[in-house]
Design a protein around this motif. Structure first.
Motif, PDB file in Angstrom:
ATOM      1  N   PRO A  75      41.623  31.316  25.458  1.00 67.36           N
ATOM      2  CA  PRO A  75      42.232  32.638  25.643  1.00 67.36           C
ATOM      3  C   PRO A  75      42.111  33.051  27.104  1.00 67.36           C
ATOM      4  CG  PRO A  75      40.066  32.853  24.658  1.00 67.36           C
ATOM      5  CD  PRO A  75      40.358  31.386  24.719  1.00 67.36           C
ATOM      6  N   ALA A  76      43.001  33.935  27.539  1.00 71.63           N
ATOM      7  CA  ALA A  76      43.016  34.314  28.950  1.00 71.63           C
ATOM      8  C   ALA A  76      43.274  35.806  29.122  1.00 71.63           C
ATOM      9  CB  ALA A  76      44.094  33.518  29.696  1.00 71.63           C
ATOM     10  N   TRP A  77      42.560  36.396  30.046  1.00 73.69           N
ATOM     11  CA  TRP A  77      42.857  37.739  30.538  1.00 73.69           C
ATOM     12  C   TRP A  77      42.361  37.789  31.976  1.00 73.69           C
ATOM     13  CZ3 TRP A  77      39.330  41.846  31.788  1.00 73.69           C
ATOM     14  CH2 TRP A  77      37.975  41.558  31.551  1.00 73.69           C
ATOM     15  N   MET A  78      42.571  38.890  32.681  1.00 75.92           N
ATOM     16  CA  MET A  78      42.138  39.028  34.065  1.00 75.92           C
ATOM     17  C   MET A  78      41.414  40.340  34.275  1.00 75.92           C
ATOM     18  SD  MET A  78      45.373  37.821  36.381  1.00 75.92           S
ATOM     19  CE  MET A  78      46.003  36.151  36.359  1.00 75.92           C
ATOM     20  N   MET A  79      40.314  40.276  34.987  1.00 77.10           N
ATOM     21  CA  MET A  79      39.693  41.509  35.447  1.00 77.10           C
ATOM     22  C   MET A  79      40.648  42.204  36.421  1.00 77.10           C
ATOM     23  SD  MET A  79      35.675  40.377  35.873  1.00 77.10           S
ATOM     24  CE  MET A  79      35.993  38.758  36.585  1.00 77.10           C
ATOM     25  N   SER A 337      28.812  31.053  25.524  1.00 74.95           N
ATOM     26  CA  SER A 337      30.183  30.965  26.033  1.00 74.95           C
ATOM     27  C   SER A 337      30.231  31.391  27.494  1.00 74.95           C
ATOM     28  CB  SER A 337      31.117  31.837  25.195  1.00 74.95           C
ATOM     29  OG  SER A 337      31.217  31.346  23.874  1.00 74.95           O
ATOM     30  N   VAL A 338      31.287  30.960  28.173  1.00 75.50           N
ATOM     31  CA  VAL A 338      31.460  31.303  29.582  1.00 75.50           C
ATOM     32  C   VAL A 338      32.848  31.893  29.789  1.00 75.50           C
ATOM     33  CG1 VAL A 338      29.827  29.592  30.459  1.00 75.50           C
ATOM     34  CG2 VAL A 338      32.232  28.959  30.139  1.00 75.50           C
ATOM     35  N   GLN A 339      32.978  32.634  30.891  1.00 82.20           N
ATOM     36  CA  GLN A 339      34.258  33.254  31.236  1.00 82.20           C
ATOM     37  C   GLN A 339      34.544  33.013  32.710  1.00 82.20           C
ATOM     38  OE1 GLN A 339      35.785  37.297  29.772  1.00 82.20           O
ATOM     39  NE2 GLN A 339      35.018  37.824  31.802  1.00 82.20           N
ATOM     40  N   GLY A 340      35.777  32.735  33.046  1.00 84.36           N
ATOM     41  CA  GLY A 340      36.170  32.559  34.435  1.00 84.36           C
ATOM     42  C   GLY A 340      36.923  31.257  34.630  1.00 84.36           C
ATOM     43  N   ASN A 341      36.920  30.778  35.872  1.00 86.72           N
ATOM     44  CA  ASN A 341      36.504  31.485  37.070  1.00 86.72           C
ATOM     45  C   ASN A 341      37.381  31.073  38.238  1.00 86.72           C
ATOM     46  OD1 ASN A 341      35.442  28.899  37.446  1.00 86.72           O
ATOM     47  ND2 ASN A 341      33.628  29.642  38.516  1.00 86.72           N
ATOM     48  N   VAL A 342      38.696  31.219  38.048  1.00 85.28           N
ATOM     49  CA  VAL A 342      39.662  30.869  39.088  1.00 85.28           C
ATOM     50  C   VAL A 342      39.539  31.860  40.248  1.00 85.28           C
ATOM     51  CG1 VAL A 342      42.125  30.646  39.626  1.00 85.28           C
ATOM     52  CG2 VAL A 342      41.243  29.851  37.410  1.00 85.28           C
ATOM     53  N   ASP A 343      39.480  31.328  41.447  1.00 82.22           N
ATOM     54  CA  ASP A 343      39.438  32.173  42.639  1.00 82.22           C
ATOM     55  C   ASP A 343      40.693  33.054  42.672  1.00 82.22           C
ATOM     56  OD1 ASP A 343      39.451  33.281  45.190  1.00 82.22           O
ATOM     57  OD2 ASP A 343      38.975  31.399  46.207  1.00 82.22           O
ATOM     58  N   PRO A 344      40.547  34.376  42.763  1.00 82.91           N
ATOM     59  CA  PRO A 344      41.731  35.249  42.794  1.00 82.91           C
ATOM     60  C   PRO A 344      42.711  34.897  43.906  1.00 82.91           C
ATOM     61  CG  PRO A 344      39.728  36.548  42.516  1.00 82.91           C
ATOM     62  CD  PRO A 344      39.292  35.151  42.806  1.00 82.91           C
ATOM     63  N   ALA A 345      42.212  34.287  44.985  1.00 80.26           N
ATOM     64  CA  ALA A 345      43.100  33.924  46.095  1.00 80.26           C
ATOM     65  C   ALA A 345      44.083  32.831  45.703  1.00 80.26           C
ATOM     66  CB  ALA A 345      42.272  33.477  47.301  1.00 80.26           C
ATOM     67  N   ILE A 371      36.488  31.523  27.946  1.00 81.49           N
ATOM     68  CA  ILE A 371      37.546  32.516  28.131  1.00 81.49           C
ATOM     69  C   ILE A 371      38.052  32.356  29.551  1.00 81.49           C
ATOM     70  CG2 ILE A 371      38.113  34.971  28.179  1.00 81.49           C
ATOM     71  CD1 ILE A 371      35.688  35.385  26.262  1.00 81.49           C
ATOM     72  N   LEU A 372      39.301  32.010  29.701  1.00 80.80           N
ATOM     73  CA  LEU A 372      39.879  31.807  31.029  1.00 80.80           C
ATOM     74  C   LEU A 372      40.099  33.161  31.704  1.00 80.80           C
ATOM     75  CD1 LEU A 372      41.115  29.874  33.135  1.00 80.80           C
ATOM     76  CD2 LEU A 372      43.292  30.099  31.913  1.00 80.80           C
ATOM     77  N   ASN A 373      39.666  33.257  32.937  1.00 82.57           N
ATOM     78  CA  ASN A 373      39.758  34.498  33.692  1.00 82.57           C
ATOM     79  C   ASN A 373      39.693  34.151  35.164  1.00 82.57           C
ATOM     80  OD1 ASN A 373      39.444  37.274  34.610  1.00 82.57           O
ATOM     81  ND2 ASN A 373      38.583  37.772  32.612  1.00 82.57           N
ATOM     82  N   LEU A 374      39.801  35.141  36.013  1.00 84.41           N
ATOM     83  CA  LEU A 374      39.516  34.967  37.422  1.00 84.41           C
ATOM     84  C   LEU A 374      38.018  35.068  37.651  1.00 84.41           C
ATOM     85  CD1 LEU A 374      42.335  37.216  38.961  1.00 84.41           C
ATOM     86  CD2 LEU A 374      42.412  34.757  38.445  1.00 84.41           C
ATOM     87  N   GLY A 375      37.587  34.671  38.846  1.00 84.12           N
ATOM     88  CA  GLY A 375      36.172  34.823  39.178  1.00 84.12           C
ATOM     89  C   GLY A 375      35.841  36.191  39.723  1.00 84.12           C
ATOM     90  N   HIS A 376      36.855  37.037  39.842  1.00 87.01           N
ATOM     91  CA  HIS A 376      36.701  38.430  40.263  1.00 87.01           C
ATOM     92  C   HIS A 376      38.003  39.115  39.876  1.00 87.01           C
ATOM     93  CE1 HIS A 376      35.856  41.930  42.886  1.00 87.01           C
ATOM     94  NE2 HIS A 376      34.595  41.551  42.755  1.00 87.01           N
ATOM     95  N   VAL A 393      50.701  29.224  32.012  1.00 88.28           N
ATOM     96  CA  VAL A 393      49.937  27.972  32.009  1.00 88.28           C
ATOM     97  C   VAL A 393      48.845  28.017  30.944  1.00 88.28           C
ATOM     98  CG1 VAL A 393      48.374  26.506  33.354  1.00 88.28           C
ATOM     99  CG2 VAL A 393      50.416  27.469  34.434  1.00 88.28           C
ATOM    100  N   ALA A 394      48.154  29.156  30.844  1.00 89.21           N
ATOM    101  CA  ALA A 394      47.089  29.279  29.838  1.00 89.21           C
ATOM    102  C   ALA A 394      47.644  29.045  28.437  1.00 89.21           C
ATOM    103  CB  ALA A 394      46.438  30.655  29.935  1.00 89.21           C
ATOM    104  N   ARG A 395      48.811  29.606  28.156  1.00 88.15           N
ATOM    105  CA  ARG A 395      49.395  29.429  26.822  1.00 88.15           C
ATOM    106  C   ARG A 395      49.889  28.007  26.594  1.00 88.15           C
ATOM    107  NH1 ARG A 395      50.861  34.892  27.683  1.00 88.15           N
ATOM    108  NH2 ARG A 395      52.681  34.264  28.941  1.00 88.15           N
ATOM    109  N   SER A 396      50.165  27.276  27.672  1.00 93.75           N
ATOM    110  CA  SER A 396      50.675  25.914  27.526  1.00 93.75           C
ATOM    111  C   SER A 396      49.564  24.909  27.227  1.00 93.75           C
ATOM    112  CB  SER A 396      51.407  25.490  28.802  1.00 93.75           C
ATOM    113  OG  SER A 396      50.490  25.205  29.854  1.00 93.75           O
ATOM    114  N   LEU A 397      48.327  25.305  27.455  1.00 91.20           N
ATOM    115  CA  LEU A 397      47.205  24.380  27.256  1.00 91.20           C
ATOM    116  C   LEU A 397      46.868  24.283  25.774  1.00 91.20           C
ATOM    117  CD1 LEU A 397      44.901  25.567  30.183  1.00 91.20           C
ATOM    118  CD2 LEU A 397      46.494  23.649  30.175  1.00 91.20           C
ATOM    119  N   LYS A 398      46.579  23.083  25.344  1.00 95.39           N
ATOM    120  CA  LYS A 398      46.188  22.864  23.952  1.00 95.39           C
ATOM    121  C   LYS A 398      45.061  21.843  23.920  1.00 95.39           C
ATOM    122  CE  LYS A 398      49.327  25.436  21.881  1.00 95.39           C
ATOM    123  NZ  LYS A 398      49.728  26.135  23.117  1.00 95.39           N
TER     124      LYS A 398
END
Length: 415
Positions: A75-79, A337-345, A371-376, A393-398
Motif C-alpha cells: 500500500p502507498a500514501w505520502m506524508m 512493519s516498516v514505512q517509507g522511504n523514497v527520497d522526496p527529491a 507501507i510505501l511512502n516517502l522518507g519525509h 507504479v505502486a499499484r502496478s507492483l504485485k
C-alpha cells in the motif's frame, strides 16, 4: 507472529509515572483547574459516533500491511500528500489564507484531505491537520505567523507555567472528530483513514521554545536545569496525546501516526530518557482502549534510533530517506512493519528514475509488512505528474505469492 501486541515491558519502564506527580514532588500546589492528574478525563464524543475497531478480512490494504498480514502489493500514501504542491490546494488557500481556518473548519479539512484522494487514489487518506492543533484544548494557545510560523506567546519553562495546563477538552476538537467521521464515509473502505499526533518530546519542544527552533537550547538545557518541570510537562502531554489518539480512533481513524519530528535532534542516550518512555506509555494506554489499531512512529533523522524506536511497542517504524531500506529491515527484523522511504527529491527526477527507486525500496523492504511512502513529506514545488506516477507504479507492483515471513527477500516483483 503477532504484529499487534506490544512487548510486555512496554509499560514497566517508567519509574516516575505521570500519576506519581504530586504537589509534594514538584514543590507547588495544584488545584482542580490545573488538572495535573493523568487519570482519564470524561471524554465527550457526542458529535462523532464511536467506531468499533476489529480485525477483518475487509480491512483496507494499508491496515493489513501495518499489522504484518499478507498483501498482494505494498500500500502507498505520502506524508504531506495534501498541500501546496497541488494547484487545487493553492487555489483554496487563496480564498482561505489562514492556516488555522483551513485546519480547524470541518468542511475545509475534509475538502483538503480528499484532494489527493480524488487526484491520485492513495491507499491512505490522512486528515489535514497539524500536530499543534490540540494545544489550545489543554491550555496552550498559539498563533501562526507568516514568517515565523507557529508562535506560543507564553512558553512553559517553570513550575508557574505548568499551572496553565489542564486535561484535554476534546469537545473543542470536534472538527477533528467530525472530519474523520466524514472521511471514513467518503473513502468507504477503499483506503485507510489516517490520524496523527505529535510525540511528547516534539510537542514539548514547541511549548518550551515558544515556536520553531534550530538549536533546541532551552529545552535541552531544561533536561539539566529543571528536569522536574520538563518531566511534569512531558507526563501531562503523554496522557493528553493518548486521549487524543483514542478520540481519533473512535471518530474513524483506521491507523494513527506519531510524529517525533524533533526526536532525531537528541543524542540516542537522551532520546532514551526524554522521549522513548513517554511514547511507550502512550502505546500502552492506547493499546488498552484500541488494541487492534496500528500505530506508526516516525522520526526525522532516525538512523541512529531504529532499534530504540522498535522498543516503544509500535506496529510500524517509518524510515526517513537517509536510512537504506535493506539496512533498516535487517536492523529491525521481521517482527515489525516498516514505512517509507523514497527520497522526496526523486519526485523531481525523470519518471523512469523514480520508477527504479520505488521498485528498489519495495524489493529491499520485502513482501510483507511494508507501507510505501516517502522518507519525509512532499516538497513544495513537487510536480503533480510525479506524484501521480508514484501511485501508478505502486499499484502496478504485485507480489507473486503471499509469504509467511521475510525469509525470501529476493522474491520477484511483478510489474
Amino acid at each position: 507472529m503477532n504484529f499487534s501486541s506490544p512487548p510486555t515491558s512496554a509499560c514497566s519502564c517508567l519509574s516516575w509515572r505521570a500519576s506519581s506527580i504530586s504537589s509534594l514532588h514538584l514543590g507547588f500546589q495544584f488545584n482542580n483547574s490545573v488538572g495535573f492528574s493523568i487519570s482519564s478525563p470524561t471524554r465527550k464524543f457526542s458529535r462523532t459516533p464511536r467506531f468499533k475497531v476489529s480485525c477483518s478480512s475487509s480491512d483496507p490494504l494499508l491496515v493489513k500491511a501495518a499489522r504484518g498480514e499478507p498483501v498482494n502489493r505494498p500500500p502507498a500514501w505520502m506524508m504531506r500528500q495534501a498541500g501546496r504542491y497541488m494547484a487545487v490546494y493553492r487555489k483554496l488557500a487563496e480564498k482561505y489564507p489562514s492556516f488555522r481556518e483551513r485546519s480547524e473548519t470541518t468542511d475545509l479539512i475534509v475538502e483538503i484531505s480528499l484532494q489527493p484522494w480524488e487526484a491520485f487514489h492513495p491507499d491512505g487518506v490522512i486528515i489535514f491537520s497539524d500536530i499543534l492543533t490540540p494545544l489550545p484544548a489543554f491550555g496552550v494557545p498559539f498563533d501562526i505567523e507568516e514568517v515565523r510560523g507557529p508562535v506560543i506567546q507564553t512558553p512553559i519553562r517553570s513550575e508557574e507555567g505548568l499551572k496553565a495546563l489542564h486535561s484535554i477538552e476534546l469537545e473543542k476538537l470536534h472538527f477533528v472528530g467530525e472530519s474523520l467521521r466524514i472521511l471514513r464515509h467518503e473513502v468507504n473502505g477503499h483506503a485507510a483513514v489516517l490520524g496523527f499526533v505529535g510525540a511528547p518530546w516534539t510537542i514539548a519542544t514547541y511549548i518550551v521554545e515558544g515556536g520553531t527552533t534550530r538549536t533546541y537550547t532551552n529545552i535541552k538545557s531544561m533536561c539539566h536545569t529543571a528536569p522536574h518541570v520538563l518531566r511534569a510537562l512531558l507526563s501531562h502531554l503523554t496522557q493528553t496525546i493518548a486521549d487524543y489518539i483514542v478520540f481519533q480512533v473512535e471518530s474513524g481513524a483506521h491507523c494513527v501516526q506519531i510524529f517525533d519530528s524533533w526526536g532525531g535532534q537528541l543524542p540516542p542516550s537522551m532520546w532514551d530518557c526524554w522521549s522513548k518512555p513517554y511514547i511507550e506509555e502512550i502505546v500502552c494506554m492506547v493499546r488498552n482502549k484500541c488494541p487492534e489499531t496500528p500505530l506508526v512512529l516516525y522520526i526525522n533523522g532516525n538512523g541512529g534510533l531504529l532499534e530504540r524506536m522498535k522498543g516503544t511497542g509500535v506496529d510500524v517504524i517509518g524510515l526517513d530517506w537517509t536510512v537504506d531500506m535493506a539496512d533498516g529491515r535487517n536492523r529491525l527484523g521481521s517482527g515489525i512493519s516498516v514505512q517509507g522511504n523514497v527520497d522526496p527529491a526523486y519526485l523531481f527526477s525523470p519518471l523512469p528514475a523514480l520508477t527504479d527507486e520505488i521498485q528498489r525500496v519495495v524489493r529491499c523492504a520485502g513482501p510483507r509488512g511494508h507501507i510505501l511512502n516517502l522518507g519525509h513529506g512532499v516538497l513544495v514545488g513537487t510536480p503533480e505528474e510525479a506524484v501521480a506516477h508514484f501511485f501508478d507504479v505502486a499499484r502496478s507492483l504485485k507480489f507473486n505469492t503471499p509469504l509467511q515471513d521475510h525469509a525470501s527477500e529476493e522474491q520477484e516483483l511483478v510489474v
